[in-house]
Design an enzyme around this catalytic site. Sequence first.
Site, PDB file in Angstrom:
ATOM      1  CD  GLU A 213      -7.856  -7.217 -10.625  1.00 30.93           C
ATOM      2  OE1 GLU A 213      -7.612  -6.077 -11.029  1.00 30.93           O
ATOM      3  OE2 GLU A 213      -8.501  -7.449  -9.589  1.00 30.93           O
ATOM      4  CD  GLU A 316      -7.355  -8.981  -5.321  1.00 34.93           C
ATOM      5  OE1 GLU A 316      -6.376  -9.624  -5.753  1.00 34.93           O
ATOM      6  OE2 GLU A 316      -7.531  -7.781  -5.540  1.00 34.93           O
TER       7      GLU A 316
END
Length: 444
Positions: A213, A316
């Site tokens: 991220e 994820e």
Amino acid sequence: MKTPTFLILGHAIFGFSTVFADVTTTIVASSNYGVWEGWGTSLAWWAVAFGDRDDLADAVFSLKDATVNGVKLPGLGMNIVRYNAGATSANSINGESITKSPKVSPSRLVDGYWVDWTSSDPASSSWLWSTDAKQRTMMQKAKSRGANIFELFSNSPMWWMLYNHNPSGSDGGSSDNLQTWNQQQFAVYLSTIALYAKNNWGITFYSVEAFNEPSANWWNGLTGTQEGCHFNVATQQNVLPYLRSELNSRGLSSVLVSASDENSYDAAVATWKGLNATAKATVGQINVHGYQYAKGDRAGLYQQAVSSGKKLWNSEYGESDATGSQLISNVILDFRWLHPTAWVYWQIIDGGGWGLITGDNVAGTLSGPTQKYFVLAQLTRHIRPGMRILDSGCDYAIAAYDATAHKLVIVAVNWGDAQYLNFDLSKFATPGQSGATINVGALK
Ligand SMILES: *[C@@H]1O[C@H](CO)[C@@H](O)[C@H](O)[C@H]1NC(C)=O
């Protein structure tokens, strides 16, 4: 939300005559969204805490029944393992040591291997290969139960590569924390682990992911609860070629570079568009997280991946809905619009509805499975590696075809009152074939 009920159809069913046509969808026999690579999980925190447990390894990585804390569970049969290269070490170097976020959970700081910048030689005392034993133990248990795809991923570079020495992020959260002069060293770190794993652990990583991220603004060293690190797209563009060349120089040119594990589909599209051609060429696989849930431009990201010739994973996914309703809804959206060839749940064990099994990684205590465990089992046990992913034609089912066994698998969910879900298989080559069998399983 109502508790979903599931229908699993195993084997080909042909000549299915409509009784009450509550809803009907046509499975598109000619469709092909790729060969399914598998289902997986990231190890990190749960395996750092529970990595020596055979019962958990059986439940997650085998298809056998496993008894965990007195509860019999159907094995999930996951075959993809994401191993987390940690960013933390307890030593000091010339008086410098790690800085920790005041909010960080000790279970979310993962011990890393390169503990001292004075030598990049993995045989030197700058590398501590005995650390993080439990996460490695679970990786081995996974392998011995059939896991066959391993990805090495990082939440943050080693603390000493960072401006503030804090593996939870920069003090503001939205600025780069990796020192510019350590961009190549970060690539050396991950590539050295990949080579060491091949030579010493019997694990050949399939792919290496340097970012987690990276465009987010929440990897904050003052407030963060876990390891994390912001990377501007321009910085990712610097790191990716280093990673490719450091892998290549160690004889690991067949190991893919994956990127960028952005939090949302939309961020993944923006980051991918922002990388230049040199950086894109180093990437073999686009990884994206599913935290945009029902929203976001899944189809746009798939289009980017197809037009760039890259594989695409949902690497994820997680949320706090212990019922599994959100999970099945979002997996179906992924199959319909994103078309990943692999799908990875974040943590097997966690609290607050996030875990498939409820537990506390700090206290080391486990309780029971959530309903989400059984929902995911409907997918992982039936949509198996090697199957061709088909277009189900609807938002309440996914379909896959096993060409070797001539088996069509449909996993469907009924959200409302009892009704018939009809599947029109007339587009298959031999409708009406005799001797076809049907297995129907329902989950309460
Ligand atoms: C992409 O960016 C890198 C540095 O970030 C640079 O070295 C490379 O030349 C650029 N490639 C192109 C095609 O512009």
